[in-house]
Design an enzyme around this catalytic site. Structure first.
Site, PDB file in Angstrom:
ATOM      1  N   ASP A 174      22.501  -2.075 -17.667  1.00 22.31           N
ATOM      2  CA  ASP A 174      21.432  -2.965 -18.122  1.00 22.31           C
ATOM      3  C   ASP A 174      20.465  -3.258 -16.978  1.00 22.31           C
ATOM      4  O   ASP A 174      19.247  -3.328 -17.180  1.00 22.31           O
ATOM      5  CB  ASP A 174      22.034  -4.274 -18.670  1.00 22.31           C
ATOM      6  N   HIS A 201      26.922  -7.605 -22.867  1.00 20.46           N
ATOM      7  CA  HIS A 201      26.457  -6.219 -22.933  1.00 20.46           C
ATOM      8  C   HIS A 201      26.416  -5.724 -24.384  1.00 20.46           C
ATOM      9  O   HIS A 201      27.177  -4.856 -24.787  1.00 20.46           O
ATOM     10  CB  HIS A 201      27.352  -5.303 -22.075  1.00 20.46           C
TER      11      HIS A 201
HETATM   12  N1  LIG Z   1      29.396  -0.482 -20.309  1.00 16.66           N
HETATM   13  C1  LIG Z   1      28.372   0.296 -20.589  1.00 16.66           C
HETATM   14  O1  LIG Z   1      27.240   0.023 -20.162  1.00 16.66           O
HETATM   15  C2  LIG Z   1      28.549   1.537 -21.389  1.00 16.66           C
HETATM   16  C3  LIG Z   1      29.716   1.779 -22.059  1.00 16.66           C
HETATM   17  N2  LIG Z   1      29.897   2.927 -22.771  1.00 16.66           N
HETATM   18  C4  LIG Z   1      31.188   3.098 -23.460  1.00 16.66           C
HETATM   19  O2  LIG Z   1      32.028   3.964 -22.700  1.00 16.66           O
HETATM   20  C5  LIG Z   1      33.005   4.554 -23.577  1.00 16.66           C
HETATM   21  C6  LIG Z   1      33.135   6.037 -23.316  1.00 16.66           C
HETATM   22  O3  LIG Z   1      31.956   6.713 -23.660  1.00 16.66           O
HETATM   23  P1  LIG Z   1      31.832   8.319 -23.516  1.00 16.66           P
HETATM   24  O4  LIG Z   1      32.344   8.749 -22.207  1.00 16.66           O
HETATM   25  O5  LIG Z   1      30.466   8.680 -23.917  1.00 16.66           O
HETATM   26  O6  LIG Z   1      32.861   8.785 -24.651  1.00 16.66           O
HETATM   27  P2  LIG Z   1      33.612  10.200 -24.781  1.00 16.66           P
HETATM   28  O7  LIG Z   1      34.195  10.259 -26.138  1.00 16.66           O
HETATM   29  O8  LIG Z   1      32.728  11.303 -24.336  1.00 16.66           O
HETATM   30  O9  LIG Z   1      34.783  10.072 -23.705  1.00 16.66           O
HETATM   31  C7  LIG Z   1      35.812   9.159 -23.842  1.00 16.66           C
HETATM   32  C8  LIG Z   1      37.043   9.742 -23.194  1.00 16.66           C
HETATM   33  O10 LIG Z   1      38.088   8.763 -23.329  1.00 16.66           O
HETATM   34  C9  LIG Z   1      39.284   9.488 -23.532  1.00 16.66           C
HETATM   35  N3  LIG Z   1      40.322   8.637 -24.071  1.00 16.66           N
HETATM   36  C10 LIG Z   1      40.531   8.245 -25.358  1.00 16.66           C
HETATM   37  N4  LIG Z   1      41.639   7.493 -25.427  1.00 16.66           N
HETATM   38  C11 LIG Z   1      42.126   7.415 -24.165  1.00 16.66           C
HETATM   39  C12 LIG Z   1      43.261   6.783 -23.604  1.00 16.66           C
HETATM   40  N5  LIG Z   1      44.129   6.078 -24.336  1.00 16.66           N
HETATM   41  N6  LIG Z   1      43.454   6.924 -22.277  1.00 16.66           N
HETATM   42  C13 LIG Z   1      42.593   7.623 -21.515  1.00 16.66           C
HETATM   43  N7  LIG Z   1      41.521   8.239 -22.003  1.00 16.66           N
HETATM   44  C14 LIG Z   1      41.302   8.135 -23.309  1.00 16.66           C
HETATM   45  C15 LIG Z   1      38.890  10.637 -24.456  1.00 16.66           C
HETATM   46  O11 LIG Z   1      39.864  11.682 -24.419  1.00 16.66           O
HETATM   47  C16 LIG Z   1      37.549  11.038 -23.853  1.00 16.66           C
HETATM   48  O12 LIG Z   1      37.695  12.044 -22.885  1.00 16.66           O
HETATM   49  C17 LIG Z   1      32.545   4.198 -24.993  1.00 16.66           C
HETATM   50  O13 LIG Z   1      33.308   3.121 -25.467  1.00 16.66           O
HETATM   51  C18 LIG Z   1      31.102   3.779 -24.816  1.00 16.66           C
HETATM   52  O14 LIG Z   1      30.650   2.914 -25.807  1.00 16.66           O
HETATM   53  C19 LIG Z   1      28.935   3.887 -22.816  1.00 16.66           C
HETATM   54  C20 LIG Z   1      27.745   3.712 -22.140  1.00 16.66           C
HETATM   55  C21 LIG Z   1      27.441   2.507 -21.424  1.00 16.66           C
HETATM   56  O1  LIG Z   2      24.788   1.761 -26.456  1.00 21.89           O
HETATM   57  C1  LIG Z   2      25.954   2.178 -26.369  1.00 21.89           C
HETATM   58  O2  LIG Z   2      26.735   2.275 -27.321  1.00 21.89           O
HETATM   59  C2  LIG Z   2      26.459   2.534 -25.011  1.00 21.89           C
HETATM   60  C3  LIG Z   2      26.112   1.446 -24.083  1.00 21.89           C
HETATM   61  O3  LIG Z   2      26.788   0.444 -23.976  1.00 21.89           O
HETATM   62  C4  LIG Z   2      24.808   1.532 -23.408  1.00 21.89           C
HETATM   63  O4  LIG Z   2      24.205   2.606 -23.351  1.00 21.89           O
HETATM   64  O5  LIG Z   2      24.364   0.486 -22.925  1.00 21.89           O
END
Ligand SMILES: NC(=O)C1=CN([C@@H]2O[C@H](COP(=O)(O)OP(=O)(O)OC[C@H]3O[C@@H](n4cnc5c(N)ncnc54)[C@H](O)[C@@H]3O)[C@@H](O)[C@H]2O)C=CC1
Ligand SMILES: O=C([O-])CC(=O)C(=O)O
Length: 338
Positions: A174, A201
């Site tokens: 953010d 967030h």
């Molecule tokens: N805090 C923030 O600003 C942001 C948060 N996110 C969040 O981050 C998370 C991940 O996003 P992506 O990497 O794009 O998803 P993705 O689906 O590409 O990767 C997630 C990974 O987590 C793994 N996974 C699932 N269950 C698991 C477990 N029990 N133990 C270990 N690994 C496990 C999967 O195998 C996969 O490799 C989502 O919840 C998304 O909303 C995404 C962008 C920004």
């Molecule tokens: O928007 C989403 O779902 C992933 C996230 O938290 C971000 O990009 O800020």
């Protein structure tokens, strides 16, 4: 952990590799390391000279990611761990654990729509952290952050390991977005820009404080409103552009790497390391809230206040509280009922 470089075996290696000053050994784990965020985050952490051991854990595909990243000629030793039976080994001795495990959004979904799947994933991972590395700093990326951080806190409380100084919701993306969007509108050098982002967030709970942005630009009210909305909807902008192929991964990996680096610097005693993060807080009446946090040798050294707010920001703060409160309560309830 702050071992003299000269005395330890790893330290001798470091000296041979050209690290002349005392660089403490630090183990960092990425949980969800084979995912969209996990892979580029693994790369960026491999490039961080403050890391001596990098543990890459996922339920699938980590051996390949680890083999790939491990060939990079930077300081850390890399190991891949796959499947729950290897989670303990990944976590043992960790100083910082970064959690980007869980499902991302598709168009039309809110972050809260991820709760049903991600809450359970986070709960399981945090139980393992309580068991194998209860003193690690935890950087929670998995959404909905407004609920997953309270879930983690409850899991740690139940295990008797909770330390509010060591649990962080990563809201750095953010801040990264607010800086980029502000620099574009104010026509200032983005590298010079600072903007605190407070609250939570998700949607309106993300409250950028453009009245405190530097360098000052005196933008008109309608520009500030547009910048605020764009920052709040930044995640959705990416989700829609990716059209079903996930959410922000590359910018998130960058943001996650910045925040983890700040945690490591704090642990290493670097003074005046300040980042925004969603932490246990008394800044408002809500038990968790994102604001500027000073990082130190034990994690949170000081949760900083909000500073002076504009009328528009004061309204934004009041409007976000009910949603943030209910997301926090949802997380607490989940952790205690299952
Ligand atoms: N805090 C923030 O600003 C942001 C948060 N996110 C969040 O981050 C998370 C991940 O996003 P992506 O990497 O794009 O998803 P993705 O689906 O590409 O990767 C997630 C990974 O987590 C793994 N996974 C699932 N269950 C698991 C477990 N029990 N133990 C270990 N690994 C496990 C999967 O195998 C996969 O490799 C989502 O919840 C998304 O909303 C995404 C962008 C920004
Ligand atoms: O928007 C989403 O779902 C992933 C996230 O938290 C971000 O990009 O800020």
């Amino acid at each position: 952990m702050f071992r003299s470089v000269a005395r330890s075996a790893a330290g001798k290696n470091l000296l041979r590799r050209g690290y002349a000053t005392a660089v403490p050994e630090r183990k960092v784990a990425v949980l969800g390391a084979a995912g969209g965020i996990g892979q580029p985050l693994a790369l960026l952490m491999k490039l961080n000279p403050l890391v001596s051991q990098l543990a890459l854990y996922d339920i699938a595909n980590t051996p390949g990611v680890a083999a790939d990243v491990s060939h990079i000629n930077s300081r850390s030793e890399v190991a891949g761990y796959v499947g729950e039976e290897q989670l303990g080994k990944a976590l043992e001795g960790c100083d910082v654990v970064i959690i980007p495990a869980g499902v991302p959004r598709k168009p039309g979904m809110t972050r809260d729509d991820l709760f049903n799947i991600n809450a359970g994933i986070v709960k399981g991972l945090c139980s393992a952290i309580a068991k194998y590395c209860p003193n690690a700093l935890v950087n929670m990326i998995s959404n909905p952050v407004n609920s997953t951080v309270p879930i983690a806190a409850e899991v740690f409380k139940k295990a008797g390991t909770y330390d509010e100084k060591k649990l962080f919701g990563v809201t750095t993306l953010d801040v990264v977005r607010a800086k980029t969007f502000y620099a574009g509108k104010a026509k200032v050098n983005v590298a010079d820009v600072n903007v605190p982002v407070v609250g939570g967030h998700a949607g309106i709970t993300i409250l950028p404080l453009f009245s405190q942005a530097t360098p000052k630009a005196n933008l008109p009210e309608e520009d500030i409103k547009a910048l605020t909305k764009r920052t709040q909807e930044g995640g959705t902008e990416v989700v829609e552009a990716k059209a079903g192929k996930g959410s922000a991964t590359l910018s998130m990996a960058y943001a996650g790497a910045i925040f983890a680096d700040a945690c490591l610097k704090g642990l290493n005693g670097v003074p005046d390391v300040v980042e925004c993060s969603f932490v246990q807080s008394t800044v408002t009446e809500l038990p968790f809230f994102a604001s500027k946090v000073r990082l130190g040798k034990n994690g949170v050294e000081e949760v900083l206040g909000l500073g002076p707010l504009s009328e528009y920001e004061k309204e934004g703060l009041e409007s976000l509280k009910p949603e943030l409160k209910s997301s926090i309560e949802k997380g607490i309830k989940f952790a205690n009922q299952s």
